[in-house]
Design a protein around this motif. Structure first.
Motif, PDB file in Angstrom:
ATOM      1  N   ASP A  45      -3.086  -3.979  -6.393  1.00  0.00           N
ATOM      2  CA  ASP A  45      -2.570  -2.631  -6.254  1.00  0.00           C
ATOM      3  C   ASP A  45      -2.825  -1.648  -5.507  1.00  0.00           C
ATOM      4  OD1 ASP A  45      -4.889  -2.488  -7.678  1.00  0.00           O
ATOM      5  OD2 ASP A  45      -4.131  -1.026  -9.039  1.00  0.00           O
ATOM      6  N   ARG A  47      -3.441   0.411  -2.074  1.00  0.00           N
ATOM      7  CA  ARG A  47      -2.452   1.275  -1.286  1.00  0.00           C
ATOM      8  C   ARG A  47      -3.389   1.940  -0.069  1.00  0.00           C
ATOM      9  NH1 ARG A  47       0.123   6.747  -4.095  1.00  0.00           N
ATOM     10  NH2 ARG A  47       1.343   7.163  -2.087  1.00  0.00           N
ATOM     11  N   ASP A  61       2.123  11.562  -2.906  1.00  0.00           N
ATOM     12  CA  ASP A  61       3.187  11.100  -3.598  1.00  0.00           C
ATOM     13  C   ASP A  61       4.427  11.734  -3.536  1.00  0.00           C
ATOM     14  OD1 ASP A  61       1.772   8.527  -4.985  1.00  0.00           O
ATOM     15  OD2 ASP A  61       0.798  10.003  -6.235  1.00  0.00           O
ATOM     16  N   ASP A  68       2.241   4.836   4.401  1.00  0.00           N
ATOM     17  CA  ASP A  68       2.006   4.765   2.872  1.00  0.00           C
ATOM     18  C   ASP A  68       2.340   3.569   2.679  1.00  0.00           C
ATOM     19  OD1 ASP A  68       1.927   5.263   0.189  1.00  0.00           O
ATOM     20  OD2 ASP A  68       3.058   7.042  -0.019  1.00  0.00           O
ATOM     21  N   ASP A  69       1.413   2.573   2.677  1.00  0.00           N
ATOM     22  CA  ASP A  69       1.618   1.293   2.313  1.00  0.00           C
ATOM     23  C   ASP A  69       1.095   0.537   0.876  1.00  0.00           C
ATOM     24  OD1 ASP A  69       2.942   1.009   4.775  1.00  0.00           O
ATOM     25  OD2 ASP A  69       1.080  -0.015   5.823  1.00  0.00           O
ATOM     26  N   ASP A  70       1.572  -0.172   0.291  1.00  0.00           N
ATOM     27  CA  ASP A  70       1.082  -0.910  -0.981  1.00  0.00           C
ATOM     28  C   ASP A  70       0.591  -2.175  -0.196  1.00  0.00           C
ATOM     29  OD1 ASP A  70       3.526  -2.268  -0.535  1.00  0.00           O
ATOM     30  OD2 ASP A  70       4.358  -1.726  -2.675  1.00  0.00           O
ATOM     31  N   ILE A  71       0.434  -3.054  -1.009  1.00  0.00           N
ATOM     32  CA  ILE A  71      -0.143  -4.419  -0.415  1.00  0.00           C
ATOM     33  C   ILE A  71       1.079  -4.982   0.300  1.00  0.00           C
ATOM     34  CG2 ILE A  71       0.512  -5.843  -2.586  1.00  0.00           C
ATOM     35  CD1 ILE A  71      -2.648  -5.725  -0.330  1.00  0.00           C
ATOM     36  N   ALA A 150      -7.765   1.893  -3.165  1.00  0.00           N
ATOM     37  CA  ALA A 150      -7.174   2.988  -2.411  1.00  0.00           C
ATOM     38  C   ALA A 150      -8.029   3.403  -1.098  1.00  0.00           C
ATOM     39  CB  ALA A 150      -6.775   4.195  -3.127  1.00  0.00           C
TER      40      ALA A 150
END
Length: 171
Positions: A45, A47, A61, A68-71, A150
């Motif tokens: 999860d 970021r 947000d 702004d990258d998630d996995i 994060a």
């Protein structure tokens, strides 16, 4: 990631040297362009965020971010950087990082909060540029080390023009 404004910030669970070793390892991976190994430092999860230079303390947000990258986004970014399609990084930049001013705290999320300053020297044929960032992490203890839940790198530049107008490397 809320940094406690208390001057006595510290962790009761972890030693600074253990955290610094992890941060130095991350820097070593990035400088060696071992981006897939760097990606594996993230939790499922995880970021990675770089806020816009015109609103560095905005709500990550709700406001515009440079990154702004998630996995899934991290995987895609690495795939592009490692391919020949990232023309600005072909040939790759040479980078060297300095990590300093490491502060720790036990975050209310249960993860370890870390804040540090990072200077990245990026060398290309025309010359060398420097990126300065206030980096904040949430690190999740795992197997005697950590994984990155994060990472937020707040650039210390008013504009990307200071560094050639691009951010094509991972901070």
């Amino acid at each position: 990631m809320n940094y406690p404004e208390n001057a006595q910030v510290s962790s009761k669970r972890f030693e600074r040297a253990q955290v610094e070793d992890f941060l130095y390892y991350e820097a070593q991976l990035l400088d060696a362009w071992q981006l897939e190994e760097w990606r594996d430092l993230f939790t499922a999860d995880g970021r990675y965020v770089v806020p816009a230079t015109d609103n560095p303390v905005g709500d990550v947000d709700m406001d515009l971010n440079l990154i702004d990258d998630d996995i899934v986004g991290i995987r895609g970014r690495i795939q592009r950087l490692m391919s020949t399609y990232a023309h600005i990084e072909n040939p790759r930049s040479t980078t060297s990082r300095v990590v300093s001013n490491v502060r720790l705290w036990d975050d209310e999320s249960g993860d370890l909060g870390v804040r540090c300053t990072v200077v990245v020297y990026r060398s290309r044929v025309p010359g060398t540029t420097s990126y300065v960032a206030d980096v904040r992490y949430l690190l999740r203890p795992e197997g005697g080390s950590f994984r990155i839940a994060a990472k937020q790198a707040v650039l210390g530049h008013h504009t990307l023009r200071d560094v050639g107008g691009v951010l094509s490397i991972i901070l």
